[in-house]
Scaffold this motif. Structure first.
Motif: not given
Length: 188
Positions: A131-149, A151-158
């Motif tokens: 995406t030609d943008a900077f992205e901000f993500k805030y996890i409202l419910t559940g959890e999600c892994y994010y693969e960026i390049g 690297q991978e990071v687990l994001l949980k609610e909050g």
């Protein structure tokens, strides 16, 4: 013209569909790839002026008619989007288990931004995107892994994450319940 940058992709998609043209039809006529048209329509990139002019020509529409369909700034120091203006948007056709609810997108001064509520279902599938943008993500419910390049990071609610969307990325829900997140794209 800055006030219109964020709405260009949505307007291209609207005119294309109204004219019963496929992404491929527009791409061939404009001399660009179908992937580029898709990224523009989905707000993942903003076309250069020469490419934009070719796309408008491929849509067989007048420039004045093109811009008549894009909301204009209200002249205030604030922007409001009402609930009834929200809509479900389609991003990648091949994505499975992704639901985007478009809640806000405007240009204010020199910063354009767009926000969506993204719901990622368990076992969702999608290739990495840019995406030609900077992205901000805030996890409202559940959890999600994010693969960026690579690297991978687990994001949980909050939890929240901010990154350069030009790096290939994808959220992956390996859990058993949907993950819902607020996503804000900053186009500078």
């Amino acid at each position: 013209m800055e006030d219109y940058l964020i709405g260009i992709g949505k307007r291209i998609k609207q005119i294309r569909k109204n004219n019963k043209k496929t992404i491929n039809d527009v791409a061939i006529s404009a001399g660009v790839t179908a992937g580029l048209i898709s990224r523009i329509e989905n707000g993942r990139t903003i076309p250069s002026l020469p490419v934009f002019l070719k796309i408008v020509g491929a849509l067989e529409t007048e420039m004045t008619d093109f811009f008549d369909g894009i909301p204009k700034a209200n002249g205030h120091n604030f922007l409001v989007t009402r609930k009834d203006e929200q809509s479900i948007i389609e991003k990648e056709d091949e994505a499975v288990g992704f639901s985007y609810n478009y809640i806000f997108g405007k240009q204010l001064n020199s910063v354009g931004f767009e926000s969506v509520l993204l719901e990622v279902q368990p076992n969702s599938e999608r290739d990495k995107v840019v995406t030609d943008a900077f992205e901000f993500k805030y996890i409202l419910t559940g959890e999600c892994y994010y693969e960026i390049g690579d690297q991978e990071v687990l994001l949980k609610e909050g939890d929240s994450i901010f990154f350069d969307g030009r790096i290939p990325h994808v959220p992956i829900n390996r859990g058993k319940v949907p993950s819902k997140m607020l996503v804000v794209y900053f186009f500078i």
